[in-house]
Scaffold this active site. Structure first.
Site, PDB file in Angstrom:
ATOM      1  N   GLY A  81      -1.553   5.580   6.386  1.00  0.00           N
ATOM      2  CA  GLY A  81      -2.631   5.455   7.371  1.00  0.00           C
ATOM      3  C   GLY A  81      -3.182   4.035   7.410  1.00  0.00           C
ATOM      4  O   GLY A  81      -3.427   3.481   8.487  1.00  0.00           O
ATOM      5  N   ASP A 133      -8.594  -2.338  -1.200  1.00  0.00           N
ATOM      6  CA  ASP A 133      -9.144  -1.152  -1.826  1.00  0.00           C
ATOM      7  C   ASP A 133     -10.356  -0.725  -1.004  1.00  0.00           C
ATOM      8  O   ASP A 133     -11.179  -1.558  -0.633  1.00  0.00           O
ATOM      9  CB  ASP A 133      -9.541  -1.420  -3.276  1.00  0.00           C
ATOM     10  CG  ASP A 133      -9.482  -0.145  -4.086  1.00  0.00           C
ATOM     11  OD1 ASP A 133      -8.398   0.465  -4.131  1.00  0.00           O
ATOM     12  OD2 ASP A 133     -10.506   0.272  -4.639  1.00  0.00           O
ATOM     13  N   SER A 134     -10.426   0.547  -0.693  1.00  0.00           N
ATOM     14  CA  SER A 134     -11.517   1.050   0.145  1.00  0.00           C
ATOM     15  C   SER A 134     -12.201   2.212  -0.533  1.00  0.00           C
ATOM     16  O   SER A 134     -11.610   2.884  -1.388  1.00  0.00           O
ATOM     17  CB  SER A 134     -10.969   1.523   1.498  1.00  0.00           C
ATOM     18  OG  SER A 134     -10.407   0.451   2.207  1.00  0.00           O
ATOM     19  N   HIS A 192     -14.731  -0.388   8.742  1.00  0.00           N
ATOM     20  CA  HIS A 192     -14.685  -1.254   7.561  1.00  0.00           C
ATOM     21  C   HIS A 192     -13.386  -2.054   7.505  1.00  0.00           C
ATOM     22  O   HIS A 192     -13.373  -3.255   7.341  1.00  0.00           O
ATOM     23  CB  HIS A 192     -14.837  -0.373   6.320  1.00  0.00           C
ATOM     24  CG  HIS A 192     -14.012   0.891   6.393  1.00  0.00           C
ATOM     25  ND1 HIS A 192     -14.197   1.826   7.382  1.00  0.00           N
ATOM     26  CD2 HIS A 192     -12.965   1.350   5.659  1.00  0.00           C
ATOM     27  CE1 HIS A 192     -13.308   2.802   7.239  1.00  0.00           C
ATOM     28  NE2 HIS A 192     -12.552   2.532   6.210  1.00  0.00           N
ATOM     29  N   ARG A 193     -12.241  -1.361   7.685  1.00  0.00           N
ATOM     30  CA  ARG A 193     -10.943  -2.036   7.622  1.00  0.00           C
ATOM     31  C   ARG A 193     -10.789  -2.999   8.796  1.00  0.00           C
ATOM     32  O   ARG A 193     -10.303  -4.116   8.633  1.00  0.00           O
ATOM     33  CB  ARG A 193      -9.819  -0.978   7.640  1.00  0.00           C
ATOM     34  CG  ARG A 193      -8.416  -1.556   7.528  1.00  0.00           C
ATOM     35  CD  ARG A 193      -7.395  -0.503   7.164  1.00  0.00           C
ATOM     36  NE  ARG A 193      -7.733   0.099   5.879  1.00  0.00           N
ATOM     37  CZ  ARG A 193      -8.340   1.301   5.765  1.00  0.00           C
ATOM     38  NH1 ARG A 193      -8.614   2.021   6.829  1.00  0.00           N
ATOM     39  NH2 ARG A 193      -8.659   1.769   4.570  1.00  0.00           N
ATOM     40  N   PHE A 224      -6.896   9.608   8.649  1.00  0.00           N
ATOM     41  CA  PHE A 224      -6.464  10.061   7.319  1.00  0.00           C
ATOM     42  C   PHE A 224      -7.683  10.132   6.417  1.00  0.00           C
ATOM     43  O   PHE A 224      -8.797   9.730   6.803  1.00  0.00           O
ATOM     44  CB  PHE A 224      -5.406   9.099   6.745  1.00  0.00           C
ATOM     45  CG  PHE A 224      -5.926   7.710   6.495  1.00  0.00           C
ATOM     46  CD1 PHE A 224      -5.954   6.772   7.513  1.00  0.00           C
ATOM     47  CD2 PHE A 224      -6.419   7.340   5.244  1.00  0.00           C
ATOM     48  CE1 PHE A 224      -6.439   5.486   7.287  1.00  0.00           C
ATOM     49  CE2 PHE A 224      -6.896   6.054   4.997  1.00  0.00           C
ATOM     50  CZ  PHE A 224      -6.914   5.138   6.033  1.00  0.00           C
ATOM     51  N   THR A 236       0.850  -1.192   0.000  1.00  0.00           N
ATOM     52  CA  THR A 236       0.000   0.000   0.000  1.00  0.00           C
ATOM     53  C   THR A 236       0.883   1.238   0.000  1.00  0.00           C
ATOM     54  O   THR A 236       1.949   1.244   0.616  1.00  0.00           O
ATOM     55  CB  THR A 236      -0.932   0.038   1.229  1.00  0.00           C
ATOM     56  OG1 THR A 236      -1.699   1.257   1.177  1.00  0.00           O
ATOM     57  CG2 THR A 236      -0.208  -0.018   2.551  1.00  0.00           C
TER      58      THR A 236
HETATM   59  P1  ITT Z   1      -3.408   2.061  -1.746  1.00  0.00           P
HETATM   60  O1  ITT Z   1      -1.989   2.351  -2.086  1.00  0.00           O
HETATM   61  O2  ITT Z   1      -3.556   1.003  -0.690  1.00  0.00           O
HETATM   62  O3  ITT Z   1      -4.270   1.783  -2.952  1.00  0.00           O
HETATM   63  P2  ITT Z   1      -5.010   4.503  -1.525  1.00  0.00           P
HETATM   64  O4  ITT Z   1      -4.849   5.696  -0.630  1.00  0.00           O
HETATM   65  O5  ITT Z   1      -4.939   4.712  -3.014  1.00  0.00           O
HETATM   66  O6  ITT Z   1      -3.945   3.391  -1.041  1.00  0.00           O
HETATM   67  P3  ITT Z   1      -7.775   3.492  -1.713  1.00  0.00           P
HETATM   68  O7  ITT Z   1      -7.825   3.676  -3.179  1.00  0.00           O
HETATM   69  O8  ITT Z   1      -8.176   2.180  -1.129  1.00  0.00           O
HETATM   70  O9  ITT Z   1      -6.329   3.783  -1.105  1.00  0.00           O
HETATM   71  O10 ITT Z   1      -8.629   4.577  -0.942  1.00  0.00           O
HETATM   72  C1  ITT Z   1      -9.447   5.494  -1.605  1.00  0.00           C
HETATM   73  C2  ITT Z   1      -9.493   6.767  -0.824  1.00  0.00           C
HETATM   74  O11 ITT Z   1     -10.279   6.572   0.348  1.00  0.00           O
HETATM   75  C3  ITT Z   1      -8.129   7.285  -0.380  1.00  0.00           C
HETATM   76  O12 ITT Z   1      -8.090   8.681  -0.631  1.00  0.00           O
HETATM   77  C4  ITT Z   1      -8.106   7.020   1.100  1.00  0.00           C
HETATM   78  O13 ITT Z   1      -7.377   8.022   1.785  1.00  0.00           O
HETATM   79  C5  ITT Z   1      -9.579   7.027   1.482  1.00  0.00           C
HETATM   80  N1  ITT Z   1      -9.777   6.092   2.571  1.00  0.00           N
HETATM   81  C6  ITT Z   1      -9.564   4.759   2.530  1.00  0.00           C
HETATM   82  N2  ITT Z   1      -9.786   4.214   3.739  1.00  0.00           N
HETATM   83  C7  ITT Z   1     -10.153   5.233   4.559  1.00  0.00           C
HETATM   84  C8  ITT Z   1     -10.475   5.317   5.922  1.00  0.00           C
HETATM   85  O14 ITT Z   1     -10.439   4.254   6.706  1.00  0.00           O
HETATM   86  N3  ITT Z   1     -10.789   6.512   6.430  1.00  0.00           N
HETATM   87  C9  ITT Z   1     -10.828   7.598   5.638  1.00  0.00           C
HETATM   88  N4  ITT Z   1     -10.489   7.621   4.357  1.00  0.00           N
HETATM   89  C10 ITT Z   1     -10.156   6.440   3.806  1.00  0.00           C
END
Ligand code: ITT
Length: 197
Positions: free
Chosen positions: A12, A77-78, A180-181, A150, A8
């Site tokens: 955060g 992926d979130s 969720h995580r 974050f 990742t």
């Molecule tokens: P990866 O390298 O793991 O892909 P990413 O930051 O690109 O990291 P995602 O595409 O999964 O991660 O996340 C999409 C957005 O949602 C990203 O801007 C994150 O900061 C935000 N996000 C993900 N999980 C979150 C959480 O638990 N709380 C708040 N924001 C979150």
């Protein structure tokens, strides 16, 4: 302590996984090659699972290129899903955060503020791929609050909380208990235990 590689670029996410899984006996380490986190291409897709599967496919290729295929690897992926803005920001959560930010989301909303987060975590066990999904229902706050966490944490209030604090006003442990995580990673932990990893 068993070790799990986490691919990742989001510090955060890594910190939350470490807070949750380290006390359970799993050391979560950032997956790096020559001291660098490898770049992964996220495909355009309307589905978090497809994006997460594309990430693990690239991660497994990287493990293979390092002769480390027997090691485990985690990606996830979130996304944030806001009921009043169907499918938004959803799979575009990262781009939307970068462009309009939390303040931009707040400007788009009126009274209807329900929302949920989803995490699709995908584990390469060294042999097979397993998928774990976690969901957290809540609502978008009226204003940004808190310095922790974050991403969208300052504007998301989980339903499961016993007050109206945002994720950004919680400790890692409090957030993980209902996030969720946290849910996805606890399911992953149960799987590892049941499968004698
Ligand atoms: P990866 O390298 O793991 O892909 P990413 O930051 O690109 O990291 P995602 O595409 O999964 O991660 O996340 C999409 C957005 O949602 C990203 O801007 C994150 O900061 C935000 N996000 C993900 N999980 C979150 C959480 O638990 N709380 C708040 N924001 C979150």
């Amino acid at each position: 302590m068993a070790t799990l590689n986490f691919l990742t670029g989001n510090a955060g996410k890594l910190a939350e996984a470490q807070t949750l899984l380290s006390p359970l006996g799993w050391e979560i380490q950032s997956f790096e090659i020559d001291g660098e986190i490898p770049d992964v291409i996220e495909p355009q897709s309307d589905n978090l699972t497809n994006v997460a599967l594309a990430k693990i496919a690239q991660g497994v290729e990287l493990l293979a290129s390092q002769n480390r295929l027997e090691e485990s690897l985690l990606v996830e992926d979130s996304g944030l899903f806001i009921d009043a803005l169907p499918e938004f920001p959803g799979v575009y959560s990262a781009q939307v955060l970068q462009s309009i930010g939390c303040d931009g989301i707040l400007r788009l909303l009126d009274a209807e503020r329900s929302a949920h987060f989803l995490t699709v975590a995908v584990l390469w066990t060294g042999e097979v791929v397993e998928v774990f999904i976690g969901r957290c229902d809540g609502q978008i706050a009226m204003e940004s609050r808190g310095d922790g966490g974050f991403g969208y944490d300052p504007i998301f209030i989980p339903l499961a909380g016993d007050d109206d604090r945002t994720f950004a006003e919680m400790t890692h442990e409090e957030k993980s208990a209902c996030s969720h995580r946290g849910r996805a990673l606890r399911a992953l932990y149960d799987y590892l235990n049941e499968n004698g990893a």
